[in-house]
Design an enzyme around this catalytic site. Structure first.
Site, PDB file in Angstrom:
ATOM      1  N   LEU A  76      -9.775   7.890  18.080  1.00 23.52           N
ATOM      2  CA  LEU A  76     -11.086   7.265  18.197  1.00 23.52           C
ATOM      3  C   LEU A  76     -12.095   7.709  17.133  1.00 23.52           C
ATOM      4  O   LEU A  76     -13.275   7.388  17.213  1.00 23.52           O
ATOM      5  CB  LEU A  76     -11.653   7.502  19.598  1.00 23.52           C
ATOM      6  N   CYS A  77     -11.622   8.443  16.122  1.00 24.27           N
ATOM      7  CA  CYS A  77     -12.502   8.856  15.020  1.00 24.27           C
ATOM      8  C   CYS A  77     -12.723   7.692  14.060  1.00 24.27           C
ATOM      9  O   CYS A  77     -11.822   6.887  13.828  1.00 24.27           O
ATOM     10  CB  CYS A  77     -11.880  10.017  14.247  1.00 24.27           C
ATOM     11  N   HIS A  78     -13.924   7.646  13.503  1.00 20.79           N
ATOM     12  CA  HIS A  78     -14.239   6.639  12.498  1.00 20.79           C
ATOM     13  C   HIS A  78     -13.733   7.094  11.129  1.00 20.79           C
ATOM     14  O   HIS A  78     -13.853   8.272  10.798  1.00 20.79           O
ATOM     15  CB  HIS A  78     -15.758   6.443  12.401  1.00 20.79           C
ATOM     16  N   MET A 114     -15.153  16.749  13.340  1.00 22.21           N
ATOM     17  CA  MET A 114     -13.711  16.596  13.584  1.00 22.21           C
ATOM     18  C   MET A 114     -12.941  16.716  12.278  1.00 22.21           C
ATOM     19  O   MET A 114     -11.841  17.266  12.238  1.00 22.21           O
ATOM     20  CB  MET A 114     -13.402  15.265  14.275  1.00 22.21           C
ATOM     21  N   GLU A 115     -13.530  16.229  11.212  1.00 20.32           N
ATOM     22  CA  GLU A 115     -12.881  16.298   9.908  1.00 20.32           C
ATOM     23  C   GLU A 115     -12.738  17.752   9.439  1.00 20.32           C
ATOM     24  O   GLU A 115     -11.686  18.158   8.940  1.00 20.32           O
ATOM     25  CB  GLU A 115     -13.661  15.460   8.893  1.00 20.32           C
ATOM     26  N   ASP A 129       3.806  27.200   7.919  1.00 20.83           N
ATOM     27  CA  ASP A 129       5.032  26.556   7.436  1.00 20.83           C
ATOM     28  C   ASP A 129       5.584  27.262   6.203  1.00 20.83           C
ATOM     29  O   ASP A 129       6.790  27.492   6.093  1.00 20.83           O
ATOM     30  CB  ASP A 129       4.765  25.084   7.116  1.00 20.83           C
TER      31      ASP A 129
END
Length: 164
Positions: A76-78, A114-115, A129
């Site tokens: 739901l992020c733009h 969020m980014e 990793d």
């Protein structure tokens, strides 16, 4: 429930928030997180001797790529256009920790938190990793928003004393 969360409509369905009426503002978000590792792994990172190559260089690139693709990762992020995105590292050899920090700057109607969180998370996962052959016991922790500015909610600076 619908009044408490912006990503639900009146029937409780998940929605993308309508930002069409919001003002474009300058927005910045900074997120941080830590990866702890054994002596062998931290020395390989510091000495540039990890078999997979330049651990922090690759992790920096991966973090920036993740931040830019946040809307593809979190439903739901733009999608956003950044003015700047950085990933920085601080190494504490004594504690055998690497702290990653992601800063995202943009001019827009929404975004940046969020980014930045996605960027720091993927940077740390990339370190894992690239070093897992040296230490499978690494721990990624303390991923958190440190600061954000811009938008309707204004300026936020994390106060860790509130979380004991």
């Amino acid at each position: 429930m619908a009044k408490d969360f912006t990503h639900f409509d009146s029937r409780g369905n998940a929605i993308m928030v309508d930002v069409s009426e919001k003002e474009i503002t300058s927005r910045t978000a900074i997120a941080k997180g830590i990866i702890s590792m054994n002596d062998t792994a931290i020395k390989a990172v510091l000495g540039g001797t990890a078999k997979k190559g330049d651990v922090l260089g690759v992790a920096r690139t991966a973090g920036i790529m993740a931040a830019k693709r946040c809307a593809e990762l979190i439903p739901l992020c733009h999608p956003l256009n950044f003015d700047k995105c950085t990933i920085d590292f601080s190494i504490n050899e004594k504690k055998k920790e690497i702290e990653a920090s992601c800063t995202v700057k943009l001019s827009g109607k929404t975004g940046a938190e969020m980014e930045a969180l996605a960027g720091v998370s993927i940077a740390l996962l990339t370190i894992y990793d690239m070093c897992k052959a040296l230490d499978r016991t690494m721990v990624i922790s303390d991923i958190k928003l440190m600061e954000k500015s811009g938008g309707k909610s204004g300026h936020f600076v994390r106060d860790d004393s509130l979380h004991g």
